[in-house]
Write an enzyme that holds these catalytic residues in place. Structure first.
Site, mmCIF file in Angstrom:
data_model
loop_
_atom_site.group_PDB
_atom_site.id
_atom_site.type_symbol
_atom_site.label_atom_id
_atom_site.label_comp_id
_atom_site.label_asym_id
_atom_site.label_seq_id
_atom_site.Cartn_x
_atom_site.Cartn_y
_atom_site.Cartn_z
ATOM 1 N N CYS A 2 0.839 -1.195 0.000
ATOM 2 C CA CYS A 2 0.000 0.000 0.000
ATOM 3 C C CYS A 2 0.876 1.248 0.000
ATOM 4 O O CYS A 2 2.044 1.206 0.348
ATOM 5 C CB CYS A 2 -0.951 0.053 1.182
ATOM 6 N N ARG A 27 5.195 -0.731 -4.816
ATOM 7 C CA ARG A 27 4.956 -1.361 -3.512
ATOM 8 C C ARG A 27 3.904 -2.462 -3.593
ATOM 9 O O ARG A 27 3.772 -3.275 -2.684
ATOM 10 C CB ARG A 27 4.516 -0.298 -2.501
ATOM 11 N N TRP A 74 -3.535 -2.498 -1.303
ATOM 12 C CA TRP A 74 -3.307 -3.932 -1.506
ATOM 13 C C TRP A 74 -4.281 -4.633 -0.568
ATOM 14 O O TRP A 74 -4.196 -4.495 0.643
ATOM 15 C CB TRP A 74 -1.856 -4.277 -1.166
ATOM 16 N N ASN A 98 -2.557 2.654 5.809
ATOM 17 C CA ASN A 98 -1.767 1.441 5.599
ATOM 18 C C ASN A 98 -1.722 0.670 6.908
ATOM 19 O O ASN A 98 -1.672 1.269 7.982
ATOM 20 C CB ASN A 98 -0.329 1.768 5.194
ATOM 21 N N GLY A 99 -1.701 -0.665 6.820
ATOM 22 C CA GLY A 99 -1.598 -1.481 8.023
ATOM 23 C C GLY A 99 -2.849 -2.287 8.267
ATOM 24 O O GLY A 99 -3.719 -2.414 7.392
ATOM 25 N N GLU A 481 16.434 -19.147 -4.133
ATOM 26 C CA GLU A 481 16.158 -17.812 -4.647
ATOM 27 C C GLU A 481 15.731 -17.872 -6.111
ATOM 28 O O GLU A 481 14.827 -17.144 -6.539
ATOM 29 C CB GLU A 481 17.397 -16.932 -4.474
ATOM 30 N N LYS A 485 12.164 -16.530 -7.618
ATOM 31 C CA LYS A 485 12.048 -15.570 -8.714
ATOM 32 C C LYS A 485 11.104 -16.092 -9.795
ATOM 33 O O LYS A 485 10.279 -15.357 -10.330
ATOM 34 C CB LYS A 485 13.426 -15.274 -9.322
ATOM 35 N N GLU A 488 7.513 -15.894 -8.510
ATOM 36 C CA GLU A 488 7.015 -14.530 -8.309
ATOM 37 C C GLU A 488 6.519 -13.888 -9.601
ATOM 38 O O GLU A 488 5.457 -13.256 -9.613
ATOM 39 C CB GLU A 488 8.144 -13.649 -7.740
ATOM 40 N N HIS A 504 15.035 -38.457 -1.850
ATOM 41 C CA HIS A 504 14.197 -38.629 -0.664
ATOM 42 C C HIS A 504 12.786 -38.088 -0.876
ATOM 43 O O HIS A 504 12.120 -37.706 0.089
ATOM 44 C CB HIS A 504 14.846 -37.959 0.546
ATOM 45 N N LYS A 603 5.892 -4.910 -2.640
ATOM 46 C CA LYS A 603 7.324 -4.699 -2.435
ATOM 47 C C LYS A 603 7.653 -4.543 -0.960
ATOM 48 O O LYS A 603 8.549 -5.180 -0.447
ATOM 49 C CB LYS A 603 7.771 -3.462 -3.213
#
Length: 608
Positions: A2, A27, A74, A98-99, A481, A485, A488, A504, A603
């Site tokens: 947000c 963001r 968001w 925000n929050g 990582e 990526k 995402e 395994h 973000k």
């Protein structure tokens, strides 16, 4: 997560608010809106989708005003709908937030009993009605906000305007970032400095519990007890050029290619001093000499950076190191060792789970804390005893690239500095590690030059629905990582495994439709990795291998190999991060996804 903007000026500020919201798009958000006070009324425009759609609506409605607030949302409470978009209005008050308000249900019931009607499913509408309720009693917007926030439990950054108070913009913060921008005959609020840079570089970062009131010529700040306070004025060093795309198609592409410079800038401070405790704010090294172990707390990509660091800290500094996901650590009964250094890693310095994990660690008796962060004066560094700031510059793409590799440099520097101050690093080894850092930007540039070879691989991934990533030792987190990526920005399901774990369980998934990406540098575990690759080929799996020039195996049927120019030793994980970034980027490009703003992601994650 947000974004908030607000302005009070002697000029029309609609264009400033919308420009600010555009700069906050990175963001992550799914709707946006602005509310303006003009001609004795509050006018509001909200839209689901991109800021550009809201901007067109604002222009069509000829929105104007010298006082206003804006927001990119968001979704948390309630779906992605226009009624749930901010700003929210309660009769004479408009609010952006925000929050997350944890006691919103309780407050909603109380306010309904008082006759307030709710039009949305959000927790934010509670704030608007609560401030309106207190404003009716006092007629003082500052006092109304101060009373309202005392009744809120959770995290918030809020901006508030009132219909009958055209000369006042009020804001407050608790747990979410918020700053004030100082202009000439105008003042601003924002959740990120990028939103005010076009108007001013002079900013004040509000602290926990602060409430502030802004006019065109004055700013007054009060702490959570209601006492007037002065907060330092900072001059932002962020450049507007770093917030522009330039010749690149996406910010992620730009930021991938900025890595040689970002690394060189971060390394410069190390080369100037050597591995000195002063790099972390420990001027005489006394604090780092006391360290008996390291506890790393982080989320997402930063967690993978910490996972690489575990290998460096234990092998170079000879200290035990544990790495935990911050959101898990903060909710378990941890056994604290006050002699452990708690290291938090956050690109933004505002990641809520990491901040709360740090607070929890400190409550357990961890007095020695270190923050690795890319944003100066953000919340986590301010709460830490020691700090190392990376010099990645602004990172706009949601999928972290240059922030990740500069975090790795910071963590490698920490490992070697701990070794030095504790007498475990001789002069020859220190010089060897400094030389490796000096050569790193060039090695990363060589890895970037592999891009033409990686593009054809991306075309082969376009139609895939699943992928496996394999690595061993210090390169296993790079496999994690790489898988992150791909997930995402391409929406291809990808998982990473330590290559020895393949037999395994994950081997059951391998067939001709499952591409397997392997990180295979020429290190002590290469022969083990080759054996794992044979296990994949024996089941019909197709291998895509990132190796080194001196790795002695070639391409064959079902085995594709791209080689970095040479093995760079201990810093190999940083170099091998580059090709997995490029593979994800070009696969997303081929699939036509929104590279910089992937669905459902943000973000700066300032909520749980």
């Amino acid at each position: 997560m947000c974004g908030i903007v607000g302005a009070i000026a002697q000029r029309d500020v609609v264009a400033h608010l919308i420009d600010g919201l555009k700069r906050l798009e990175y963001r992550g958000y799914d709707s946006s809106g602005v509310a303006m006070l003009a001609d004795g009324a509050i006018s509001r425009v909200r839209r689901v989708g991109r800021v550009a759609e809201m901007e067109s609506a604002a222009q069509a409605e000829q929105l104007h005003g010298t006082l206003g607030i804006g927001h990119t949302r968001w979704a948390t409470h309630g779906g992605v709908t226009e009624p749930n978009a901010h700003p929210h209005i309660s009769t004479s008050v408009a609010v952006v937030h925000n929050g997350i308000i944890e006691n919103h249900d309780e407050q909603r019931q109380k306010l309904k009993a008082l006759g307030y009607v709710f039009e949305s499913q959000t927790d934010t509408e509670v704030i608007a009605h609560l401030i309106e309720h207190h404003l009716k009693g006092s007629g003082d917007l500052l006092k109304a906000v101060q009373l309202a926030v005392q009744e809120l439990h959770g995290a918030y950054a809020i901006g508030v305007i009132a219909r009958n108070l055209p000369g006042q913009l009020v804001c407050a913060r608790m747990g979410c970032p918020l700053l004030i921008g100082l202009g000439e005959g105008e003042n601003f609020i924002a959740s990120d400095v990028s939103a005010v840079l076009a108007a001013t570089r002079r900013v004040i970062f509000l602290e926990e519990g602060d409430v502030a009131t802004l006019g065109v010529d004055e700013v007054r700040i009060f702490d959570k007890s209601g006492t007037a306070v002065e907060r330092p004025v900072r001059v932002s060093e962020v450049s507007l050029a770093s917030l522009e795309l330039g010749p690149y198609q996406h910010f992620m592409q730009k930021e991938i290619h900025e890595q040689p410079k970002a690394l060189a800038d971060t390394i410069e401070q190390v080369l100037d001093t050597g591995f000195a405790a002063s790099l972390f704010g420990d001027e005489d090294g006394e604090l780092l000499r006391q360290v008996e172990g390291v506890q790393i707390l982080a989320c997402g990509t930063s967690f993978y950076a910490g996972s690489v660091a575990k290998y460096w800290i234990e092998s170079i500094a000879k200290l035990p190191c544990t790495v935990e996901i911050a959101s898990e650590y903060r909710y378990r009964s941890a056994v604290a060792n006050p002699r452990y250094l708690v290291v938090t890693i956050s690109q933004s310095g505002e990641t809520l789970d990491t901040m709360e994990a740090l607070k929890y660690a400190q409550s357990l008796g961890h007095g020695l804390s270190l923050s690795i962060c890319n944003v100066r004066e953000s919340a986590i560094p301010r709460a830490s005893k020691l700090v190392f700031y990376t010099r990645a510059g602004a990172e706009i793409g949601v999928a972290s690239t240059k922030a990740f590799t500069t975090q790795l440099v910071a963590l490698f520097t920490l490992a070697t500095t701990l070794a030095k101050v504790q007498g475990r690093l001789d002069g020859n080894s220190e010089q060897h590690y400094l030389d490796a850092l000096r050569q790193l930007p060039g090695s990363v540039q060589h890895a970037l030059n592999l891009e033409p070879q990686i593009k054809p691989w991306a075309d082969r991934f376009t139609s895939k629905q699943h992928a496996l990533y394999l690595g061993r030792g210090v390169h296993y987190p790079i496999a994690m990582e790489g898988a992150l990526k791909l997930k995402e920005i391409t929406y291809i399901h990808a998982e990473a495994y330590a290559a020895g774990e393949l037999k395994h369980g994950p081997l059951a998934l391998v067939d001709e439709a499952m591409p397997v990406v392997v990180i295979a540098p020429n290190d002590a575990l290469l022969e083990k990795v080759k054996s794992n690759m044979q296990e994949v080929r024996a089941r019909g799996g197709e291998l895509f291998v990132f190796a080194d020039l001196d790795s002695h195996f070639g391409e064959s049927d079902g085995v594709h190999v791209i080689r970095t120019p040479r093995n760079v030793g201990v810093l190999s994980p940083i170099v091998h991060a580059i090709p997995v970034q490029l593979l994800a980027y070009h696969t997303a490009l081929a699939r036509g996804t929104d590279v910089d703003k992937p669905r459902n992601l943000a973000k700066s994650v300032t909520v749980e």
